[in-house]
Design an enzyme around this catalytic site. Structure first.
Site, PDB file in Angstrom:
ATOM      1  CG  ASN A   9      -1.824   1.505   1.693  1.00  0.00           C
ATOM      2  OD1 ASN A   9      -2.194   2.084   0.652  1.00  0.00           O
ATOM      3  ND2 ASN A   9      -2.383   1.912   2.814  1.00  0.00           N
ATOM      4  CD1 TRP A  10       3.216   0.712  -3.497  1.00  0.00           C
ATOM      5  CD2 TRP A  10       3.770   1.762  -4.725  1.00  0.00           C
ATOM      6  NE1 TRP A  10       4.322  -0.228  -3.999  1.00  0.00           N
ATOM      7  CE2 TRP A  10       4.326   0.872  -4.555  1.00  0.00           C
ATOM      8  CE3 TRP A  10       3.201   3.208  -5.828  1.00  0.00           C
ATOM      9  CZ2 TRP A  10       5.215   0.749  -5.742  1.00  0.00           C
ATOM     10  CZ3 TRP A  10       4.207   2.651  -7.503  1.00  0.00           C
ATOM     11  CH2 TRP A  10       5.139   1.350  -7.031  1.00  0.00           C
ATOM     12  CE  LYS A  11      -0.097   3.291   4.347  1.00  0.00           C
ATOM     13  NZ  LYS A  11      -0.180   3.673   6.327  1.00  0.00           N
ATOM     14  CG  HIS A  94      -5.845   1.928   5.145  1.00  0.00           C
ATOM     15  ND1 HIS A  94      -5.653   2.661   5.590  1.00  0.00           N
ATOM     16  CD2 HIS A  94      -5.308   1.073   4.575  1.00  0.00           C
ATOM     17  CE1 HIS A  94      -4.181   2.751   5.792  1.00  0.00           C
ATOM     18  NE2 HIS A  94      -3.636   1.460   5.345  1.00  0.00           N
ATOM     19  CD  GLU A  96      -3.096   6.169   5.802  1.00  0.00           C
ATOM     20  OE1 GLU A  96      -3.018   5.668   5.070  1.00  0.00           O
ATOM     21  OE2 GLU A  96      -2.505   5.235   7.176  1.00  0.00           O
ATOM     22  CD  GLU A 166      -3.137  -2.320   7.404  1.00  0.00           C
ATOM     23  OE1 GLU A 166      -2.665  -2.662   6.645  1.00  0.00           O
ATOM     24  OE2 GLU A 166      -4.422  -1.341   7.401  1.00  0.00           O
ATOM     25  N   GLY A 172       2.208   2.404  10.535  1.00  0.00           N
ATOM     26  CA  GLY A 172       3.074   3.469  10.722  1.00  0.00           C
ATOM     27  C   GLY A 172       4.561   4.065  11.892  1.00  0.00           C
ATOM     28  CB  SER A 213       5.145  -1.742  12.018  1.00  0.00           C
ATOM     29  OG  SER A 213       4.581  -0.532  12.831  1.00  0.00           O
ATOM     30  N   GLY A 234       2.886  -1.338   3.723  1.00  0.00           N
ATOM     31  CA  GLY A 234       2.913   0.552   3.781  1.00  0.00           C
ATOM     32  C   GLY A 234       4.050   0.543   3.674  1.00  0.00           C
ATOM     33  N   GLY A 235       5.381   1.544   4.741  1.00  0.00           N
ATOM     34  CA  GLY A 235       6.397   2.068   4.423  1.00  0.00           C
ATOM     35  C   GLY A 235       7.019   0.915   4.021  1.00  0.00           C
TER      36      GLY A 235
HETATM   37  P1  PGA Z   1       2.666   0.136   7.508  1.00  0.00           P
HETATM   38  O1  PGA Z   1       0.917   0.680   6.837  1.00  0.00           O
HETATM   39  O2  PGA Z   1       2.832  -1.046   7.069  1.00  0.00           O
HETATM   40  O3  PGA Z   1       3.885   1.457   7.208  1.00  0.00           O
HETATM   41  O4  PGA Z   1       2.577   0.298   9.100  1.00  0.00           O
HETATM   42  C1  PGA Z   1       0.451  -0.795   6.484  1.00  0.00           C
HETATM   43  C2  PGA Z   1      -0.960   0.369   6.118  1.00  0.00           C
HETATM   44  O5  PGA Z   1      -1.549   1.399   6.605  1.00  0.00           O
HETATM   45  O6  PGA Z   1      -1.341  -0.917   4.935  1.00  0.00           O
END
Ligand code: PGA
Length: 254
Positions: A9-11, A94, A96, A166, A172, A213, A234-235
């Site tokens: 997930n590149w956001k 998600h 967010e 999640e 993050g 994470s 994500g990251g």
């Molecule tokens: P993260 O993000 O791996 O950077 O914690 C995961 C996500 O939000 O899907």
């Protein structure tokens, strides 16, 4: 046997040119890892370039959101039908989007139905925040999110959905749920709720990812857990080395 699925997930990261360069570098590095389903989810504007660059590879492409309507007066939104030829997957609900864009359980449910109607694989996110976790309501909340997400979805369609557990406090933040906690929520809570809805046999076919994470250091122990069938990343998915390592480690578990 549930094939593990790792989705990046590149956001809101990488320009279209950066996105194409990234996947062109990634594809040859992961070509051999057939035991893992691999997906990258760039922002909408990068979907055409990334889809083109990945044609003929085994890396799938996903969007990060869709609208539920077929088309119409929804400024700034993108319909499922518009992803034809660009994406085979879509992240839905998600945290967010729930937190910053007011996405409700009802909207999530409508988006999943739109995705399924257009042949997309929805990756549906559920999870509790820190306050909910500390208040001990994780199981009730996550189970409720799963029930709401799958409302009106048939037992035939349910296995086409991927669920990502999640915990919001782990996204993050560098804090990961322990493998035991992650497995318990993925298993007893998410799969348990799916078993209530569809029976144990159907629930056993649905893939449930962990997210929050996840990185090349913790992916091995997470993937070794019986109810965790992959990760939403994500990251670490923005970095070639880290993402490639996670794919390699997951493939080695099969
Ligand atoms: P993260 O993000 O791996 O950077 O914690 C995961 C996500 O939000 O899907």
């Amino acid at each position: 046997m549930r094939k593990p699925i790792l989705a990046g997930n590149w956001k809101m990261n990488k320009t279209p040119a950066e996105a194409v360069a990234f996947v062109e570098g990634l594809a040859p590095l992961v070509a051999g890892y057939e035991g893992v389903e691999i997906v990258v989810c760039p922002p909408f504007v990068s979907l055409p370039g990334v889809a083109h660059a990945l044609r003929g590879t085994r890396i799938g492409v996903g969007a990060q959101n869709i609208h539920w309507a077929e088309n119409g007066a929804y400024t700034g939104e993108v319909a499922a039908a518009m992803l034809q030829g660009l994406a085979g997957y879509v992240i839905i609900g998600h945290s967010e989007r729930r937190q910053y864009f007011g996405e409700t359980d009802e909207a999530v449910n409508k988006k999943i139905k739109a995705a399924l109607a257009h042949g997309l694989t929805p990756i549906v996110c559920v999870g509790e925040d820190l306050a909910q976790n500390e208040a001990g309501v994780t199981d009730t909340l996550v189970s409720g999110q799963v029930r709401a997400a799958f409302a009106g979805i048939s037992a035939d369609d349910a296995p086409r959905v991927v669920v990502a557990y999640e915990p919001i406090w782990a996204i993050g933040t560098g804090k990961t749920a322990t493998k035991e906690v992650a497995n318990r929520v993925c298993g007893a809570v998410v799969r348990g709720t799916l078993a209530d809805l569809y029976g144990a046999e159907v629930a056993a076919t649905i893939r449930i990812q962990y997210g929050g994470s996840a990185n090349e250091k913790n992916i091995g122990e997470l993937m070794a857990m019986p109810d965790i069938d992959g990760a939403l990343i994500g990251g670490a998915s923005l970095k070639t080395d880290a993402f490639t390592a996670m794919i390699r480690i997951t493939a080695a578990k099969e």
